[in-house]
Every structure is written in C-alpha cells, then in structure tokens.
Design a protein around this motif. Structure first.
Motif, PDB file in Angstrom:
ATOM      1  N   ILE A  80       0.688  -1.249   0.102  1.00 14.92           N
ATOM      2  CA  ILE A  80      -0.101  -0.142   0.052  1.00 14.92           C
ATOM      3  C   ILE A  80       0.926   1.430  -0.198  1.00 14.92           C
ATOM      4  O   ILE A  80       0.397   2.082  -0.733  1.00 14.92           O
ATOM      5  CB  ILE A  80      -0.984  -0.072   1.341  1.00 14.92           C
ATOM      6  CG1 ILE A  80      -1.952  -1.059   0.951  1.00 14.92           C
ATOM      7  CG2 ILE A  80      -1.717   1.452   1.540  1.00 14.92           C
ATOM      8  CD1 ILE A  80      -2.649  -1.869   2.355  1.00 14.92           C
ATOM      9  N   ARG A  85      -5.806  15.893  -6.604  1.00 17.08           N
ATOM     10  CA  ARG A  85      -6.823  15.229  -5.795  1.00 17.08           C
ATOM     11  C   ARG A  85      -6.593  15.494  -4.496  1.00 17.08           C
ATOM     12  O   ARG A  85      -5.363  15.840  -4.116  1.00 17.08           O
ATOM     13  CB  ARG A  85      -6.831  13.478  -5.872  1.00 17.08           C
ATOM     14  CG  ARG A  85      -6.974  13.104  -7.421  1.00 17.08           C
ATOM     15  CD  ARG A  85      -8.392  13.347  -7.587  1.00 17.08           C
ATOM     16  NE  ARG A  85      -9.485  12.598  -6.894  1.00 17.08           N
ATOM     17  CZ  ARG A  85     -10.490  13.112  -6.838  1.00 17.08           C
ATOM     18  NH1 ARG A  85     -10.985  13.868  -7.719  1.00 17.08           N
ATOM     19  NH2 ARG A  85     -11.366  12.848  -6.166  1.00 17.08           N
ATOM     20  N   ASP A  98      -7.610  11.481  -0.016  1.00 17.57           N
ATOM     21  CA  ASP A  98      -8.050  10.541  -1.016  1.00 17.57           C
ATOM     22  C   ASP A  98      -7.446   9.505  -1.338  1.00 17.57           C
ATOM     23  O   ASP A  98      -7.674   8.614  -1.571  1.00 17.57           O
ATOM     24  CB  ASP A  98      -8.850  11.425  -2.267  1.00 17.57           C
ATOM     25  CG  ASP A  98     -10.421  11.851  -1.802  1.00 17.57           C
ATOM     26  OD1 ASP A  98     -10.526  12.159  -0.559  1.00 17.57           O
ATOM     27  OD2 ASP A  98     -11.032  12.283  -2.863  1.00 17.57           O
ATOM     28  N   LYS A 138      -4.769   1.853  -0.527  1.00 16.67           N
ATOM     29  CA  LYS A 138      -5.251   0.813  -0.157  1.00 16.67           C
ATOM     30  C   LYS A 138      -6.338  -0.077  -0.989  1.00 16.67           C
ATOM     31  O   LYS A 138      -6.427  -1.117  -1.118  1.00 16.67           O
ATOM     32  CB  LYS A 138      -5.770   0.930   1.344  1.00 16.67           C
ATOM     33  CG  LYS A 138      -6.326  -0.391   2.096  1.00 16.67           C
ATOM     34  CD  LYS A 138      -6.719   0.110   3.546  1.00 16.67           C
ATOM     35  CE  LYS A 138      -7.636  -0.965   4.116  1.00 16.67           C
ATOM     36  NZ  LYS A 138      -8.020  -0.705   5.363  1.00 16.67           N
ATOM     37  N   ALA A 139      -7.315   0.874  -1.491  1.00 15.04           N
ATOM     38  CA  ALA A 139      -8.447   0.499  -2.278  1.00 15.04           C
ATOM     39  C   ALA A 139      -7.827  -0.307  -3.592  1.00 15.04           C
ATOM     40  O   ALA A 139      -8.585  -1.139  -3.967  1.00 15.04           O
ATOM     41  CB  ALA A 139      -9.340   1.617  -2.776  1.00 15.04           C
ATOM     42  N   VAL A 151      -4.890  -1.784  -3.892  1.00 18.79           N
ATOM     43  CA  VAL A 151      -4.415  -3.070  -3.538  1.00 18.79           C
ATOM     44  C   VAL A 151      -5.433  -4.118  -3.315  1.00 18.79           C
ATOM     45  O   VAL A 151      -5.381  -5.233  -3.668  1.00 18.79           O
ATOM     46  CB  VAL A 151      -3.372  -2.944  -2.301  1.00 18.79           C
ATOM     47  CG1 VAL A 151      -2.827  -4.272  -1.870  1.00 18.79           C
ATOM     48  CG2 VAL A 151      -2.070  -1.990  -2.647  1.00 18.79           C
ATOM     49  N   ALA A 152      -6.521  -3.591  -2.685  1.00 16.71           N
ATOM     50  CA  ALA A 152      -7.735  -4.358  -2.339  1.00 16.71           C
ATOM     51  C   ALA A 152      -8.114  -5.082  -3.832  1.00 16.71           C
ATOM     52  O   ALA A 152      -8.712  -6.206  -4.033  1.00 16.71           O
ATOM     53  CB  ALA A 152      -8.793  -3.933  -1.432  1.00 16.71           C
ATOM     54  N   GLN A 153      -8.337  -4.090  -4.652  1.00 20.46           N
ATOM     55  CA  GLN A 153      -8.661  -4.342  -6.046  1.00 20.46           C
ATOM     56  C   GLN A 153      -7.971  -5.168  -6.778  1.00 20.46           C
ATOM     57  O   GLN A 153      -8.536  -6.291  -7.308  1.00 20.46           O
ATOM     58  CB  GLN A 153      -8.870  -2.944  -6.851  1.00 20.46           C
ATOM     59  CG  GLN A 153      -9.720  -3.258  -7.976  1.00 20.46           C
ATOM     60  CD  GLN A 153     -11.239  -3.378  -8.167  1.00 20.46           C
ATOM     61  OE1 GLN A 153     -11.868  -3.040  -6.875  1.00 20.46           O
ATOM     62  NE2 GLN A 153     -11.896  -4.201  -8.936  1.00 20.46           N
ATOM     63  N   SER A 187      -9.551  -5.161 -15.978  1.00 19.93           N
ATOM     64  CA  SER A 187     -10.379  -4.028 -15.646  1.00 19.93           C
ATOM     65  C   SER A 187      -9.672  -3.186 -14.790  1.00 19.93           C
ATOM     66  O   SER A 187     -10.268  -2.329 -13.962  1.00 19.93           O
ATOM     67  CB  SER A 187     -11.716  -4.251 -15.193  1.00 19.93           C
ATOM     68  OG  SER A 187     -11.616  -5.318 -14.336  1.00 19.93           O
ATOM     69  N   ASN A 233     -10.693   0.378 -13.080  1.00 21.13           N
ATOM     70  CA  ASN A 233     -11.193   0.448 -11.839  1.00 21.13           C
ATOM     71  C   ASN A 233     -10.120   1.507 -10.666  1.00 21.13           C
ATOM     72  O   ASN A 233     -10.874   1.998  -9.947  1.00 21.13           O
ATOM     73  CB  ASN A 233     -11.279  -0.767 -11.141  1.00 21.13           C
ATOM     74  CG  ASN A 233     -12.144  -1.828 -11.881  1.00 21.13           C
ATOM     75  OD1 ASN A 233     -13.029  -1.278 -12.607  1.00 21.13           O
ATOM     76  ND2 ASN A 233     -12.375  -3.294 -11.652  1.00 21.13           N
ATOM     77  N   ARG A 288     -10.905   4.963 -11.293  1.00 17.82           N
ATOM     78  CA  ARG A 288     -12.018   5.352 -10.628  1.00 17.82           C
ATOM     79  C   ARG A 288     -11.875   5.250  -9.094  1.00 17.82           C
ATOM     80  O   ARG A 288     -12.269   6.511  -8.378  1.00 17.82           O
ATOM     81  CB  ARG A 288     -13.392   4.357 -10.892  1.00 17.82           C
ATOM     82  CG  ARG A 288     -13.877   4.428 -12.330  1.00 17.82           C
ATOM     83  CD  ARG A 288     -14.972   3.596 -12.355  1.00 17.82           C
ATOM     84  NE  ARG A 288     -15.792   3.742 -13.546  1.00 17.82           N
ATOM     85  CZ  ARG A 288     -16.801   3.383 -13.934  1.00 17.82           C
ATOM     86  NH1 ARG A 288     -17.147   2.318 -13.252  1.00 17.82           N
ATOM     87  NH2 ARG A 288     -17.326   3.252 -15.280  1.00 17.82           N
ATOM     88  N   LEU A 289     -11.146   4.446  -8.645  1.00 20.90           N
ATOM     89  CA  LEU A 289     -10.727   4.710  -7.144  1.00 20.90           C
ATOM     90  C   LEU A 289      -9.917   5.915  -6.987  1.00 20.90           C
ATOM     91  O   LEU A 289      -9.789   6.390  -5.692  1.00 20.90           O
ATOM     92  CB  LEU A 289      -9.921   3.294  -6.708  1.00 20.90           C
ATOM     93  CG  LEU A 289     -10.927   1.884  -6.845  1.00 20.90           C
ATOM     94  CD1 LEU A 289     -10.057   0.799  -6.474  1.00 20.90           C
ATOM     95  CD2 LEU A 289     -12.077   2.124  -5.422  1.00 20.90           C
ATOM     96  N   GLY A 293     -10.800   8.549  -8.252  1.00 26.12           N
ATOM     97  CA  GLY A 293     -11.672   9.598  -8.388  1.00 26.12           C
ATOM     98  C   GLY A 293     -11.578  10.231  -9.723  1.00 26.12           C
ATOM     99  O   GLY A 293     -12.010  11.375 -10.132  1.00 26.12           O
ATOM    100  N   GLU A 301     -12.187   9.921 -13.773  1.00 26.46           N
ATOM    101  CA  GLU A 301     -13.109   9.424 -14.812  1.00 26.46           C
ATOM    102  C   GLU A 301     -12.594   8.193 -15.481  1.00 26.46           C
ATOM    103  O   GLU A 301     -11.395   8.209 -15.959  1.00 26.46           O
ATOM    104  CB  GLU A 301     -13.600  10.372 -15.810  1.00 26.46           C
ATOM    105  CG  GLU A 301     -14.886  11.306 -15.361  1.00 26.46           C
ATOM    106  CD  GLU A 301     -15.960  10.672 -14.759  1.00 26.46           C
ATOM    107  OE1 GLU A 301     -16.522   9.980 -15.627  1.00 26.46           O
ATOM    108  OE2 GLU A 301     -16.231  10.428 -13.617  1.00 26.46           O
ATOM    109  N   PRO A 302     -13.438   7.262 -15.693  1.00 28.37           N
ATOM    110  CA  PRO A 302     -12.866   6.022 -16.421  1.00 28.37           C
ATOM    111  C   PRO A 302     -12.436   6.465 -18.047  1.00 28.37           C
ATOM    112  O   PRO A 302     -13.051   7.395 -18.392  1.00 28.37           O
ATOM    113  CB  PRO A 302     -13.953   5.080 -16.374  1.00 28.37           C
ATOM    114  CG  PRO A 302     -15.220   5.902 -16.295  1.00 28.37           C
ATOM    115  CD  PRO A 302     -14.674   7.131 -15.422  1.00 28.37           C
TER     116      PRO A 302
END
Lengths: 215, 215
Positions: B135, B153, B157, B163-164, B166-168, B187, B191, B194-195, B197, B199-200
């Motif tokens: 992380i 950002r 955030d 962390k999000a 690494v979880a993904q 993906s 993803n 997006r995590l 913040g 836009e894809p």
C-alpha cells in the motif's frame, strides 16, 4: 448412531462452521464427525467424500447468503441505500464472527477459491457460479436504477462496476481477515461509490450520495 | 547430500514454486525436499520447521516483487503511466504462470493470507507488513504527484485510494485464479482510475488519463 437425515444436517452445519474457521485441508472427516456427533460410517452413508460434503456446505452457505443479499438488494430504498445496507450487513457478519470466535472469518467462498480451486474442479466450478451470481445480484438493481433514471451512469459502466465492487469486497475482506479487524471494511462504501463513478462522500453523506445519484 | 548453503537456496526456490501452485497445507517437508534435491536431515539443518521455510519463502518472494514494484513505481513517466505499467506487469506474471504451468498462480501472499493467517501467527504478522508495504509503495508516489500538482486530488483521498487499489488487485487476482483466466485483470486499470476519483477512460485513453490527471 442412527442414520437419520438429522445426521446429514449436523454434518453440513459442522462443515459450515469448521470450513469458515480453518483451512479446508486441515479439517479431516474424523473432526467433522466429532463436531457433528456422527460416526464415520454414517458420514460415508450421507456423503461419498469430504469433497461431497464441501459442495453441500457451499450450497447451504450460499442459499443463506443469497437470501440476505437478495432481500437487501431487491428491497425498499434507493439503490445507494440498498448497496450501503449490503455493506453494513457484510461488515456485521465479520464483526459477529470476531465477537463469537475471536477471529474475522472472512468469506468462505473466497477462502475456498484461493485454497482449493486449483485442486478441486467441482468446488472450483461451483464457486465460479456463486461469484457470477453475486455480481449479477449487484448488477441487476444497478441496471434497473440506470434504466429508471435513478442512477445517471452509462449502462456499460454499471456492468463493470458490479464486478469491481465484488472484487473490492473480497480484497477488503482479505485485509479484515489478515489483520483480524473488521474495520478494514469501513472504506467499502466510499470505494464502491468511486467504482460507480460517483464522487466520494463523507461518512454522514448518505443523503448527498443519494441526491448525487439522482442529480 | 552435502549441507551447503546451496541446499538452503534450493529449498527456498522449491518453496516459492510449490507454495505458489498448491495449498500450503497440502505440501509436506518430504515433497519440498524431493523438489529441492535435499534430504530430510538437511532440511532440518537449514530450517527448524516448514513454517520457518515458509517465512524465508515469503521474504524471498517479496524481495523480488518489491523490487519490481519499486522499479516501476519510482521510475520514469507520469504517475498514471507508472501505475498502468504496474498493472501490466501484474497481469503478465499471471499470464506467464498460466503459460508455464497451465494455471493462474494468483498472489502467493493473498493465498497464504486466506489459508494460514488464522493458524500461523508469524506468517500472519509478516504478511501484514508486506501488504502495508504494498500500500505504501503505491501511496508514496501518488502523494508525491499530489504534492507536485501532477495529480489534482485531495491528499487524504489518495491515502484511501492506495489501499483500495491493492484490495482491488487482490480481488481481481482471486477471480483470475478461480476462473484460471488472467483476463479478469483487464479491468484493473479502469477500476483504479475510478478509485482515484478520475473518470474512466477507454482502453486507448492513456494520454487522456494523463491529461486529465494534470488538468
């Protein structure tokens, strides 16, 4: 002991309990029988193998979890309220497990997926179906919310987001289990909003998020 | 067989290989010795237990993976180019494993986290440190990019996003392993944007994403 269907039930319950707490490979038929109060001959009367019991355990646990998910996700409230309730229920299950046993149990399906999926084809196939069903349980109400105009996102984004959210749940549940701390699930809500392409909101931002989804 | 440090090396290599392919609990000292070409007496000369070997295997694998991550994440390019290169390398490892063995190996640390973390405290503690380091390896260059104005950002955030992400990765690697298909990692890039913040973007949208990060 009598070979009643009660014994079969007790073996499935013992399996749900033990396979949720410890590695599949560390649990033998003898321990399952002892926990269930069933003798070994009866085990093989009900199940040809430990694998057969594992499949019954997976089906039992999924029947229960699918019921919880469907009730929440197809229930009342905005789509974001329902998603948030699902995450709250997911966190509560881990909090309860930790209170009851001292350990975050994690996800039985995720645990088995990583431990036995390269070793056991029937279990692997069944777990694939379950994860596909989990994704669909989240995708369908999201798609309905897009359809109704409640959620203003492109439909194809929502399909990808449903899978990303289930992956996020599994990743954070892994952290919760590894650190034995259900608080790792606290960011699930904010991360899922982001995966849906919605701006993150603060912890008290439920109303904001719902409003944002409708804006 | 001679008790040279070469035998220790071969045992660690055998452990990296076997623990990446099959459940920890299914692999005994005898199999590790056979794979390494080391006799059982020599095993216990080098390692007091299978757990001690597992810790050496974890350290060896992390020393390698940490090197790969650090080289990419602290290397040249925009922060988003570096992140994208990390995900490409992550997917390539799983593609290579599948080509070489027929199976997506998954993440050795994730596999061990779910299988043995409730059973083995030293392994659990070491894996906690490794995930914290993963992380941090992602957080630090993201924070530097916020600091320099490259990524617009809020700093807080970015901490959560590392962390999000690494979880993904762990969640999608779980799917890749369960379905034995590295394409589940495709993906990861979208993803992760997006995590963060952002836009894809479409598959060809690297330049767009970099521009967006700087806008």
């Amino acid at each position: 002991m009598p070979r009643t269907s009660d014994g079969r039930e007790r073996l499935i319950e013992a399996g749900v309990e033990l396979f949720s707490q410890r590695p599949y490979g560390s649990i033998g038929v003898a321990e399952l029988c002892a926990r269930a109060g069933v003798n070994k001959g009866s085990f093989y009367y009900f199940f040809p193998s430990k694998e057969a019991l594992a499949l019954a355990v997976i089906d039992r646990h999924w029947a229960w979890q699918q019921g919880v998910w469907a009730e929440i996700l197809n229930g009342p409230g905005t789509i974001l309220e329902r998603l948030r309730a699902l995450f709250a229920a997911t966190a509560q299950m881990q909090i309860d497990a930790r209170t009851g046993t001292g350990w975050v149990a994690g996800c039985l399906f995720g645990n088995l997926a990583l431990e036995v999926s390269s070793q056991n084809e029937p279990v692997r196939m069944r777990l694939q179906e379950i994860f596909d069903e989990q994704i669909e349980l989240i995708r369908a109400p999201l798609a309905a919310a897009v359809e109704s105009g409640e959620l203003q996102r492109p439909a194809e984004d929502v399909d990808g987001a449903a899978k990303a959210i289930v992956a996020q749940v599994e990743g954070l549940v892994l952290f919760a289990k590894l650190f034995n701390d259900p608080a790792h699930l606290d960011s699930l809500w904010q991360n899922s909003l982001r995966l849906l392409g919605l701006e993150p909101v603060n912890a008290a931002g439920m109303a904001n998020a719902a409003a944002m989804a409708k804006e």
